[in-house]
Design an enzyme around this catalytic site. Structure first.
Site, mmCIF file in Angstrom:
data_model
loop_
_atom_site.group_PDB
_atom_site.id
_atom_site.type_symbol
_atom_site.label_atom_id
_atom_site.label_comp_id
_atom_site.label_asym_id
_atom_site.label_seq_id
_atom_site.Cartn_x
_atom_site.Cartn_y
_atom_site.Cartn_z
ATOM 1 N N GLU A 69 0.850 -1.194 0.000
ATOM 2 C CA GLU A 69 0.000 0.000 0.000
ATOM 3 C C GLU A 69 0.885 1.243 0.000
ATOM 4 O O GLU A 69 1.871 1.299 0.730
ATOM 5 C CB GLU A 69 -0.933 -0.027 1.224
ATOM 6 C CG GLU A 69 -1.738 1.227 1.476
ATOM 7 C CD GLU A 69 -2.629 1.658 0.308
ATOM 8 O OE1 GLU A 69 -3.346 0.819 -0.269
ATOM 9 O OE2 GLU A 69 -2.575 2.857 -0.030
ATOM 10 N N ASP A 118 -7.595 2.385 -8.138
ATOM 11 C CA ASP A 118 -8.102 3.711 -8.507
ATOM 12 C C ASP A 118 -8.368 3.741 -10.014
ATOM 13 O O ASP A 118 -7.489 3.400 -10.797
ATOM 14 C CB ASP A 118 -7.070 4.782 -8.120
ATOM 15 C CG ASP A 118 -6.766 4.757 -6.625
ATOM 16 O OD1 ASP A 118 -7.700 4.475 -5.852
ATOM 17 O OD2 ASP A 118 -5.610 5.000 -6.242
ATOM 18 N N LYS A 122 -10.101 10.054 -16.092
ATOM 19 C CA LYS A 122 -9.732 11.017 -17.149
ATOM 20 C C LYS A 122 -8.702 10.408 -18.096
ATOM 21 O O LYS A 122 -7.738 9.779 -17.661
ATOM 22 C CB LYS A 122 -9.161 12.298 -16.527
ATOM 23 C CG LYS A 122 -10.228 13.106 -15.822
ATOM 24 C CD LYS A 122 -9.673 14.397 -15.281
ATOM 25 C CE LYS A 122 -10.775 15.128 -14.533
ATOM 26 N NZ LYS A 122 -10.238 15.962 -13.441
ATOM 27 N N ASP A 154 -15.478 -2.660 -9.374
ATOM 28 C CA ASP A 154 -16.889 -2.328 -9.612
ATOM 29 C C ASP A 154 -16.968 -1.340 -10.775
ATOM 30 O O ASP A 154 -18.055 -0.947 -11.182
ATOM 31 C CB ASP A 154 -17.469 -1.628 -8.387
ATOM 32 C CG ASP A 154 -16.790 -0.291 -8.196
ATOM 33 O OD1 ASP A 154 -15.553 -0.280 -8.039
ATOM 34 O OD2 ASP A 154 -17.467 0.751 -8.257
ATOM 35 N N GLU A 195 -15.283 -3.904 -2.088
ATOM 36 C CA GLU A 195 -16.207 -4.885 -2.661
ATOM 37 C C GLU A 195 -17.470 -4.986 -1.801
ATOM 38 O O GLU A 195 -18.590 -4.975 -2.316
ATOM 39 C CB GLU A 195 -15.496 -6.235 -2.733
ATOM 40 C CG GLU A 195 -16.301 -7.343 -3.379
ATOM 41 C CD GLU A 195 -15.428 -8.568 -3.643
ATOM 42 O OE1 GLU A 195 -14.222 -8.553 -3.297
ATOM 43 O OE2 GLU A 195 -15.951 -9.536 -4.198
HETATM 44 N N1 SAH Z 1 -7.911 -3.075 -2.400
HETATM 45 C C1 SAH Z 1 -8.669 -2.293 -1.420
HETATM 46 C C2 SAH Z 1 -8.468 -0.772 -1.612
HETATM 47 C C3 SAH Z 1 -8.925 -0.224 -2.927
HETATM 48 S S1 SAH Z 1 -8.622 1.510 -3.117
HETATM 49 C C4 SAH Z 1 -10.126 -2.659 -1.496
HETATM 50 O O1 SAH Z 1 -10.535 -3.280 -2.491
HETATM 51 O O2 SAH Z 1 -10.885 -2.338 -0.580
HETATM 52 C C5 SAH Z 1 -7.100 1.467 -4.012
HETATM 53 C C6 SAH Z 1 -5.894 1.474 -3.087
HETATM 54 O O3 SAH Z 1 -4.723 1.386 -3.886
HETATM 55 C C7 SAH Z 1 -5.745 2.764 -2.264
HETATM 56 O O4 SAH Z 1 -5.589 2.450 -0.906
HETATM 57 C C8 SAH Z 1 -4.490 3.415 -2.849
HETATM 58 O O5 SAH Z 1 -3.764 4.167 -1.903
HETATM 59 C C9 SAH Z 1 -3.714 2.212 -3.350
HETATM 60 N N2 SAH Z 1 -2.763 2.517 -4.424
HETATM 61 C C10 SAH Z 1 -2.975 3.300 -5.497
HETATM 62 N N3 SAH Z 1 -1.881 3.371 -6.276
HETATM 63 C C11 SAH Z 1 -0.942 2.584 -5.679
HETATM 64 C C12 SAH Z 1 0.401 2.255 -5.991
HETATM 65 N N4 SAH Z 1 1.013 2.761 -7.067
HETATM 66 N N5 SAH Z 1 1.065 1.425 -5.160
HETATM 67 C C13 SAH Z 1 0.468 0.918 -4.047
HETATM 68 N N6 SAH Z 1 -0.799 1.208 -3.690
HETATM 69 C C14 SAH Z 1 -1.502 2.024 -4.497
#
Ligand code: SAH
EC number: 2.1.1.33
Length: 213
Positions: A69, A118, A122, A154, A195
Site C-alpha cells: 500500500e 483507482d 480522465k 466495480d 467490494e
Molecule cells: N484493495 C482495497 C483498496 C482499494 S482503493 C479494497 O478493495 O478495498 C485502491 C488502493 O490502492 C488505495 O488504498 C491506494 O492508496 C492504493 N494505491 C494506489 N496506487 C498505488 C500504488 N502505485 N502502489 C500501491 N498502492 C496504491
C-alpha cells in the site's frame, strides 16, 4: 481511498519491522526469508486497509502473502489489523506499485491481485491506471512464467480498459466475470472493503484472471 493523516501511523510502522517493510528494496530476492515456510508468494498491490490480504492469509496457510500500500496511514491501518492476528504467512509493505522491479527479483512472485484499483477516469491520467502497459511490463518481470493476475473492480471503465490493455499486451484470459457475486467463481471469494461496500449497494462486481503465457 482517502484517509486523514494519523499521527500514530509512522510510529506504528516503525515499531513493527517484523510485519511491515518500509524499505522493500532491501529484501529484493529474499522475501522468502521473511516467512516461516518457503511456499508460493502472492502479492496484492493497493491492499487498502488489508481486509482481503488478511482474509486470504487466513484461508490459505499454504501460500505466503504480501500486501502493498502506498498511503502510509492506510498501510498503518492494515498493519494494525494484521497485528491482531497471528499469521506467519503474511507480510506488508508500505511502498509504490510503480517500483515493483526494485522490490522483487524476476520470477519471485507467483500471483498478483489488483482489487478496486483507482480508476483514474480522465483520459490524460490513463498512464496511472495499474493495468496500463508500463505496469503490465513490470508485472511480467516480477511474476514467474506461469504467473497470473487476478483483478476485481466495480468500475466498468477500468474493467474495459484493463481487458483491452491486457489483450493488446498479448496476455491470455483464464476467466472473465461480469457479475462475480452471482457466479460459481464466488464460492471461494474473499471480499475486499470496497467490494463489500459496492456489493451492498447492489453494484455488480467484475473479475478477470489473466496470464502472460
Ligand atoms: N484493495 C482495497 C483498496 C482499494 S482503493 C479494497 O478493495 O478495498 C485502491 C488502493 O490502492 C488505495 O488504498 C491506494 O492508496 C492504493 N494505491 C494506489 N496506487 C498505488 C500504488 N502505485 N502502489 C500501491 N498502492 C496504491
Amino acid at each position: 481511498m482517502r484517509v486523514k493523516h494519523k499521527k500514530w501511523a509512522d510510529p506504528l510502522i516503525a515499531a513493527h519491522p517484523e510485519m511491515m517493510v518500509d524499505n522493500a528494496p532491501e529484501l529484493k530476492g529474499k522475501w522468502q526469508s521473511r516467512f516461516v515456510k518457503k511456499q508460493p508468494l502472492h502479492l496484492e498491490v493497493g491492499m487498502g486497509k488489508g481486509q482481503f490480504i488478511i482474509g486470504m492469509a487466513k484461508a490459505h496457510p499454504e501460500i505466503n502473502f504480501i500486501g502493498l500500500e502506498i498511503q502510509r496511514t492506510v498501510a498503518a491501518i492494515a498493519l494494525k489489523k494484521a497485528l491482531e492476528e497471528e499469521l506467519p504467512n503474511l507480510q506488508l509493505i508500505c511502498g509504490d506499485g510503480e517500483d515493483l522491479q526494485e522490490y522483487f527479483e524476476p520470477g519471485e512472485v507467483a500471483k498478483m491481485y489488483l482489487n478496486f484499483s483507482d480508476p483514474w477516469p480522465k483520459k490524460r491520467h490513463a498512464k496511472r491506471r495499474l493495468t496500463y502497459k508500463t505496469f503490465l511490463a513490470t508485472y511480467e518481470k516480477i511474476l514467474q512464467a506461469q504467473g497470473i493476475i487476478e483483478l476485481k473492480t466495480d468500475n466498468m471503465g477500468l474493467f474495459e480498459f484493463s481487458l483491452e490493455s491486457m489483450n493488446n499486451y498479448g496476455m491470455r484470459f483464464d476467466g472473465v466475470w461480469l457479475d462475480l457475486h452471482h457466479s460459481e467463481e464466488n464460492e471461494h471469494n474473499i471480499e475486499t472493503e470496497y467490494e463489500q461496500k459496492f456489493a451492498a449497494k447492489g453494484q455488480p462486481i467484475y473479475k478477470l484472471i489473466a496470464n502472460f503465457k
